[in-house]
Design a protein around this motif. Structure first.
Motif, short mmCIF file in Angstrom:
data_model
loop_
_atom_site.label_atom_id
_atom_site.label_comp_id
_atom_site.label_asym_id
_atom_site.label_seq_id
_atom_site.Cartn_x
_atom_site.Cartn_y
_atom_site.Cartn_z
N GLU A 196 0.84 -1.20 0.00
CA GLU A 196 0.00 0.00 0.00
C GLU A 196 0.87 1.25 0.00
OE1 GLU A 196 -3.01 0.05 3.04
OE2 GLU A 196 -3.72 2.05 2.45
N ILE A 197 0.56 2.16 -0.91
CA ILE A 197 1.31 3.41 -1.05
C ILE A 197 0.45 4.56 -0.53
CG2 ILE A 197 2.33 5.04 -2.73
CD1 ILE A 197 3.89 2.52 -2.72
N ASN A 198 1.02 5.38 0.32
CA ASN A 198 0.34 6.60 0.78
C ASN A 198 0.63 7.69 -0.25
OD1 ASN A 198 -0.76 8.74 2.16
ND2 ASN A 198 0.39 8.40 4.06
N CYS A 199 -0.15 7.66 -1.33
CA CYS A 199 0.19 8.46 -2.51
C CYS A 199 0.03 9.95 -2.25
CB CYS A 199 -0.65 8.01 -3.70
SG CYS A 199 -2.42 8.18 -3.45
N GLY A 200 -0.80 10.33 -1.26
CA GLY A 200 -0.99 11.74 -0.94
C GLY A 200 -0.19 12.17 0.28
N ARG A 201 0.65 11.27 0.79
CA ARG A 201 1.46 11.54 1.99
C ARG A 201 0.61 12.13 3.11
NH1 ARG A 201 6.81 11.85 0.14
NH2 ARG A 201 6.87 11.72 -2.12
N GLU A 202 -0.55 11.51 3.35
CA GLU A 202 -1.43 11.99 4.42
C GLU A 202 -1.00 11.36 5.73
OE1 GLU A 202 -5.77 12.28 2.78
OE2 GLU A 202 -4.75 10.62 1.80
N PRO A 203 -0.75 12.19 6.76
CA PRO A 203 -0.21 11.65 8.01
C PRO A 203 -1.12 10.60 8.66
CG PRO A 203 -0.50 14.07 8.12
CD PRO A 203 -0.91 13.64 6.75
N GLN A 204 -2.44 10.73 8.51
CA GLN A 204 -3.35 9.80 9.19
C GLN A 204 -3.57 8.52 8.40
OE1 GLN A 204 -4.24 12.20 7.24
NE2 GLN A 204 -6.15 11.75 6.20
N LYS A 205 -3.01 8.45 7.21
CA LYS A 205 -3.32 7.32 6.34
C LYS A 205 -2.24 6.25 6.35
CE LYS A 205 -6.54 7.86 2.64
NZ LYS A 205 -6.72 8.72 1.47
N ALA A 206 -2.70 5.00 6.12
CA ALA A 206 -1.76 3.89 6.02
C ALA A 206 -1.01 3.96 4.70
CB ALA A 206 -2.54 2.57 6.10
N GLY A 207 0.02 3.16 4.61
CA GLY A 207 0.77 3.09 3.35
C GLY A 207 2.16 3.67 3.52
N ILE A 208 3.06 3.23 2.67
CA ILE A 208 4.42 3.76 2.75
C ILE A 208 4.56 4.91 1.77
CG2 ILE A 208 5.38 1.53 3.49
CD1 ILE A 208 6.63 1.52 0.62
N ASN A 209 5.46 5.82 2.07
CA ASN A 209 5.68 6.96 1.18
C ASN A 209 6.37 6.48 -0.10
OD1 ASN A 209 4.49 8.93 2.78
ND2 ASN A 209 6.36 9.20 3.97
N PRO A 210 6.06 7.15 -1.21
CA PRO A 210 6.59 6.70 -2.50
C PRO A 210 8.11 6.48 -2.52
CG PRO A 210 4.94 8.40 -2.85
CD PRO A 210 5.12 8.27 -1.36
N GLU A 211 8.86 7.37 -1.86
CA GLU A 211 10.32 7.24 -1.94
C GLU A 211 10.85 6.07 -1.10
OE1 GLU A 211 8.72 9.76 -0.68
OE2 GLU A 211 9.43 10.10 1.38
N GLU A 212 10.00 5.49 -0.26
CA GLU A 212 10.43 4.35 0.55
C GLU A 212 10.14 3.01 -0.11
OE1 GLU A 212 8.07 5.16 3.97
OE2 GLU A 212 9.38 6.75 4.67
N LEU A 213 9.49 3.06 -1.28
CA LEU A 213 9.04 1.82 -1.90
C LEU A 213 10.19 0.87 -2.23
CD1 LEU A 213 6.95 -0.09 -3.08
CD2 LEU A 213 6.97 1.26 -5.19
N GLY A 214 11.25 1.40 -2.82
CA GLY A 214 12.36 0.54 -3.23
C GLY A 214 12.89 -0.30 -2.07
N GLU A 215 13.12 0.37 -0.95
CA GLU A 215 13.68 -0.31 0.20
C GLU A 215 12.69 -1.33 0.80
OE1 GLU A 215 15.52 0.93 4.55
OE2 GLU A 215 15.05 2.51 3.10
N PHE A 216 11.43 -0.90 0.89
CA PHE A 216 10.42 -1.79 1.48
C PHE A 216 10.17 -3.01 0.59
CE2 PHE A 216 5.87 -2.76 2.66
CZ PHE A 216 6.16 -3.29 3.91
N LEU A 217 10.14 -2.79 -0.70
CA LEU A 217 9.95 -3.89 -1.64
C LEU A 217 11.06 -4.93 -1.48
CD1 LEU A 217 8.33 -5.00 -4.10
CD2 LEU A 217 9.80 -3.62 -5.56
N HIS A 218 12.27 -4.43 -1.40
CA HIS A 218 13.43 -5.30 -1.21
C HIS A 218 13.28 -6.09 0.10
CE1 HIS A 218 17.67 -6.44 -1.69
NE2 HIS A 218 17.73 -6.34 -0.38
#
Ligand SMILES: *Cc1c(COP(=O)(O)O)cnc(C)c1O
Length: 228
Positions: A129-151
């Protein structure tokens, strides 16, 4: 419980998917409709199953555990998608009941799921899950963290990551958020995108959604106070 589902709504949604996929020049079988049945009971769900629909979404493990095992004995080929936040203490039950996880959003959950999948020998495909709007109350990882989390999910946990899931911020034009997820999916070579709900699934299809999660447009409004 709200009134039972009207199949007419279901067929309308199918027709809108067909039209949107045509306009996007995508084959219509590239888009899977997940009927989000949260807050609706078995009577509301049965007409869809009888009409041949097999993909359903629930956002709470407890609610799904109460409703779905009985339906699954009647319809063993149904596919149940977890689309709501998961607590690590519910990972065992989630792996038992669901077939696909859409809400992988932190290392602790990745670990808990991986452990349970191994224990149960059930290796469920997962979406990050991606927090595409970078909303603090929402679940999901921030777009720039995807590479690391995917790995982390793949290499450290051995999870089968098939795509990205997102919910754009409310009351915004969803297009740019869908586009962001589409480009992240391309960048990381992820095949699937789980995006689009009742009010924005045609736009999501334009931006490459392969799973749309549609609740109220099929089942009608959920009872007040239970909007999530
Ligand atoms: C409830 C829910 C949906 C469906 O919402 P509708 O607006 O009723 O179509 C889709 N995705 C998630 C994550 C949900 O919680």
């Amino acid at each position: 419980m709200p009134p039972t589902c009207d199949l007419l709504n279901y067929y309308k949604v199918q027709a809108i998917i067909d039209k949107a996929s045509q306009e996007a020049q995508r084959p219509k079988n590239a888009i899977s409709l997940i009927a989000v049945s949260k807050h609706f009971n078995q009577q509301a769900i049965l007409p869809l199953l009888k009409a041949g629909h097999r993909a359903f979404g629930e956002n709470k493990v407890q609610e799904a555990a109460a409703k779905w095992p009985a339906l699954r004995t009647q319809f063993p080929d149904l596919r149940l998608h977890l689309i709501g936040a998961l607590q690590s203490n519910k990972a065992a039950q989630a792996v038992q009941i669901f077939d696909v996880i859409h809400t992988l959003d932190r290392p602790k959950i990745a670990q808990a799921l991986a452990k349970e999948m191994q224990r149960q020998g059930r290796y469920l495909p997962c979406f990050i899950e991606i927090n595409c709007g970078r909303e603090p109350q929402k679940a999901g990882i921030n777009p720039e963290e995807l590479g690391e989390f995917l790995h982390y999910c793949r290499i450290k946990c051995g999870l089968n990551i098939i795509g990205l899931m997102t919910i754009p911020p409310a009351h915004h034009n969803p297009g740019p958020y869908f586009a962001l997820c589409q480009s992240l999916g391309k960048k990381y070579g992820l095949e699937h995108l789980s995006m689009g709900m009742s009010n924005d699934f045609p736009e999501a299809i334009t931006f490459g959604a392969s799973f749309v999660r549609v609740g109220s447009a099929i089942f009608g409004p959920r009872s007040p106070g239970h909007q999530n």
